[in-house]
Design an enzyme around this catalytic site. Structure first.
Site, PDB file in Angstrom:
ATOM      1  CG  PHE A 128      -1.774  -1.210   1.376  1.00  0.00           C
ATOM      2  CD1 PHE A 128      -2.431  -1.765   0.295  1.00  0.00           C
ATOM      3  CD2 PHE A 128      -1.911  -1.816   2.608  1.00  0.00           C
ATOM      4  CE1 PHE A 128      -3.214  -2.894   0.439  1.00  0.00           C
ATOM      5  CE2 PHE A 128      -2.697  -2.946   2.765  1.00  0.00           C
ATOM      6  CZ  PHE A 128      -3.345  -3.491   1.663  1.00  0.00           C
ATOM      7  CD  GLN A 129       4.843   1.936   2.500  1.00  0.00           C
ATOM      8  OE1 GLN A 129       5.224   3.088   2.596  1.00  0.00           O
ATOM      9  NE2 GLN A 129       4.253   1.291   3.491  1.00  0.00           N
ATOM     10  CE  LYS A 130       1.232   1.477  -7.130  1.00  0.00           C
ATOM     11  NZ  LYS A 130       1.583   1.185  -8.502  1.00  0.00           N
ATOM     12  CG  HIS A 131      -2.131   2.806  -3.472  1.00  0.00           C
ATOM     13  ND1 HIS A 131      -2.448   3.271  -4.727  1.00  0.00           N
ATOM     14  CD2 HIS A 131      -1.616   1.568  -3.644  1.00  0.00           C
ATOM     15  CE1 HIS A 131      -2.145   2.343  -5.628  1.00  0.00           C
ATOM     16  NE2 HIS A 131      -1.640   1.304  -4.984  1.00  0.00           N
ATOM     17  CD  GLN A 132      -0.700   4.074   3.158  1.00  0.00           C
ATOM     18  OE1 GLN A 132      -1.146   4.539   4.195  1.00  0.00           O
ATOM     19  NE2 GLN A 132      -1.279   3.068   2.523  1.00  0.00           N
TER      20      GLN A 132
END
Length: 160
Positions: A24-28
């Protein structure tokens, strides 16, 4: 099985309460981090499975359930409640189908703790002679199994 998901949000995804997950890192966003810091996901305890349990293929076990010793869970079942020892269950949700043994024999098997005895002694006689096994254990005719201890690093210990 490890948490409760949010139901009042647009998604029930772990994206909202596990923002450190690499997926989920790029959607935080800041809003997600704020929500996650306040969300009370309740870790659940893993299912407890007794001795000699047969769980069929594609079974789902809910958190906090106990599967009793000697139970059988039919393939494809969804277990949402505790399963009594020596009970056969199946379905969605899983429901009792039948008992493997009568109450008295099931209680005797549980008291005997037959799984603690040397398998050679337990299975040297007719495997359908369940009452005979319980009798032999209650008459102290069988010895508890003591596994052989193998030290894999014995040479390292000897060399200091």
């Amino acid at each position: 099985m490890d948490s409760t998901h949010p139901l009042e949000t647009v998604t029930t995804s772990a994206l909202l309460f596990r923002p450190r997950n690499n997926l989920f890192q790029k959607h935080q966003t800041e809003a997600i981090h704020e929500f996650a810091s306040k969300f009370k996901h309740q870790p659940q305890t893993m299912p407890v499975i007794g001795h000699d349990v047969w769980i069929g293929a594609d079974v789902t076990l809910s958190p906090n359930v106990e599967i009793g010793t000697g139970a059988v869970v039919a393939a494809g079942s969804v277990v949402t409640k505790n399963v009594e020892p020596y009970m056969i269950v199946g379905g969605n949700p899983a429901k009792p189908i039948k008992r493997r043994f009568g109450d008295a024999l099931a209680h005797s098997l549980l008291r005997s703790e037959w799984w603690e005895f040397d398998p050679f002694d337990v299975f040297r006689h007719d495997p359908t002679g369940v009452e005979d096994l319980v009798r032999r254990i209650s008459n102290n005719e069988l010895a508890k199994y003591i596994p052989r201890v193998v030290k894999l690093n014995a040479e390292l210990e000897a060399d200091g």
